[in-house]
Design an enzyme around this catalytic site. Sequence first.
Site, PDB file in Angstrom:
ATOM      1  N   GLN A  66       0.825  -1.203   0.000  1.00 13.80           N
ATOM      2  CA  GLN A  66       0.000   0.000   0.000  1.00 13.80           C
ATOM      3  C   GLN A  66       0.864   1.259   0.000  1.00 13.80           C
ATOM      4  OE1 GLN A  66      -3.200   0.320  -0.352  1.00 13.80           O
ATOM      5  NE2 GLN A  66      -4.172  -1.596   0.290  1.00 13.80           N
ATOM      6  N   GLU A  69      -1.621 -16.776  -2.879  1.00 10.64           N
ATOM      7  CA  GLU A  69      -1.233 -15.724  -3.820  1.00 10.64           C
ATOM      8  C   GLU A  69      -0.666 -16.387  -5.078  1.00 10.64           C
ATOM      9  OE1 GLU A  69      -0.445 -12.738  -6.002  1.00 10.64           O
ATOM     10  OE2 GLU A  69      -1.256 -12.213  -4.032  1.00 10.64           O
ATOM     11  N   TYR A 103      -5.563 -13.679  -2.056  1.00 10.57           N
ATOM     12  CA  TYR A 103      -4.804 -12.601  -2.713  1.00 10.57           C
ATOM     13  C   TYR A 103      -3.891 -11.932  -1.686  1.00 10.57           C
ATOM     14  CZ  TYR A 103      -8.664 -13.290  -6.021  1.00 10.57           C
ATOM     15  OH  TYR A 103      -9.594 -13.841  -6.870  1.00 10.57           O
ATOM     16  N   CYS A 163     -10.138  -1.484  -3.834  1.00 12.06           N
ATOM     17  CA  CYS A 163      -9.787  -0.143  -4.320  1.00 12.06           C
ATOM     18  C   CYS A 163     -10.641   0.250  -5.524  1.00 12.06           C
ATOM     19  CB  CYS A 163      -8.306  -0.075  -4.678  1.00 12.06           C
ATOM     20  SG  CYS A 163      -7.816  -1.254  -5.956  1.00 12.06           S
ATOM     21  N   ASP A 181      -8.540  -9.272  -0.596  1.00 14.08           N
ATOM     22  CA  ASP A 181      -8.056  -7.951  -0.995  1.00 14.08           C
ATOM     23  C   ASP A 181      -7.468  -8.063  -2.402  1.00 14.08           C
ATOM     24  OD1 ASP A 181      -7.069  -5.393  -1.168  1.00 14.08           O
ATOM     25  OD2 ASP A 181      -5.531  -5.618   0.376  1.00 14.08           O
TER      26      ASP A 181
END
Length: 455
Positions: A282, A332, A311, A405, A378
Amino acid sequence: MQFLKNQEFILEILDLTFEGMGFSKIDEFAIFVDNALPGEVVKVKIIKILKNYAIGKNIEILKPSNSRVFDVDRKHLITASAPLVHLDYKEQLKFKENLILNAFKKEFDDDFKFKEIIFSKEETKYRNKASVVVREKNGLLCLGLFRKNSHDFIEIDDFLIQDDYIDEALLKVRDILRRYSLKAYDEVNDSGDIRHIVIRKAKFSSDMQIVLVTRTKQIKFLKEIVLDIKKEINVSSIIQNINYFKNNVIMGDEDICLSGENYICDKLLGMKFLINSKSFYQINPLQTERLYETVFDLADFNKEDIVLDAYCGIGTIGILAANKVKKVVGIEVVSQAVSNAKTNAKINGVNNIVFEVGKVEEVIKRYRNFKFTKLIVDPARKGIDPDFFNSFSTIKPEKVVYVSCNYLTLIRDIKIFKTLGYMIDSVVPVDMFPQTLHVETCVLLSHKSADDFIS
């Protein structure tokens, strides 16, 4: 009414679109205007006419909004750098909060709790990463960004929302490259040396990584350039990334570590994380801590929870959550990220977490005997892979915390969760990106029959 290109009108701006354009209309025909805020009266020149709407250029503000910020560099408005910089920050928060609230109210009739947007303590200079375009202008290698919706290069020296140390380092690197007469990338002829410069600065340490994205592997005076960078900049990692392809992707597949390690180290909520050049991390560190604390509050973890972190990237959320729960499984698809995640768990002494490489929908089939109680998801802006939902019956968590997002793909995916028996419990917008149009959203979904999963 017949519209003509270059025709001028005086318009009152009625609203602000999710793309940051002022909205007005003439005889019910929509007009979208750049650099225009609700309540303003502006003189507009029509620059593009389509079937259902027209695009206008704001050529004069006749009546400004009380929320307008005047002392701004127009370069930030016309690139993706800071397209809301002309709007007071409190009004930016209202705009983003209403954007999310109205979108959810329109799509869902759930009796959900909507919480006030979490503001960012830093309104500018918050970004820990820069990815800038390198092009030639007036015979010189220059740094900047592209104009929105085009490949017109706009030179920029002060990026406003990036850490000051990053902006200073960018200019020093630029001057060093000029010193050795390196050529900026020419995308028309696919020539030149340097395509992009990517810099990441750790917030809670002095670590900084500089990535030179080059068109080819062989670069003149590369050793001398590295020595000068180390001499003039406090840098802990220098990477050459080679992007051989004629495309819009910033970085290629091949990395060469020119100095230091291939990663930097930062901290979040007291834990250390190693981050390499391609790691997702981030970009607003202080706000990231508040984002993750929001995730943990919504999840309401307990010591009996078995958590799936889908994720998971380099493992930040899962590792930070591990001391609150019984076990975490992180999945992932990017193998390098999983390698980083395993290292991050080890350096923080976290032993109750497992990381797996692969697509979530495939890996979870191996966990049929696990009773996952909670799911943290996420994903990237494109949202959850549709195949994930085909395998979802394998895990059946009682609660899902979805961090997004992109509210459009978030809403799309929530509609699918609802068909699987989940209801929206809480929605919390988090402003991770002041001065931009983006907003992070955390949503808690609870199954209608949560007790069935607990028993």
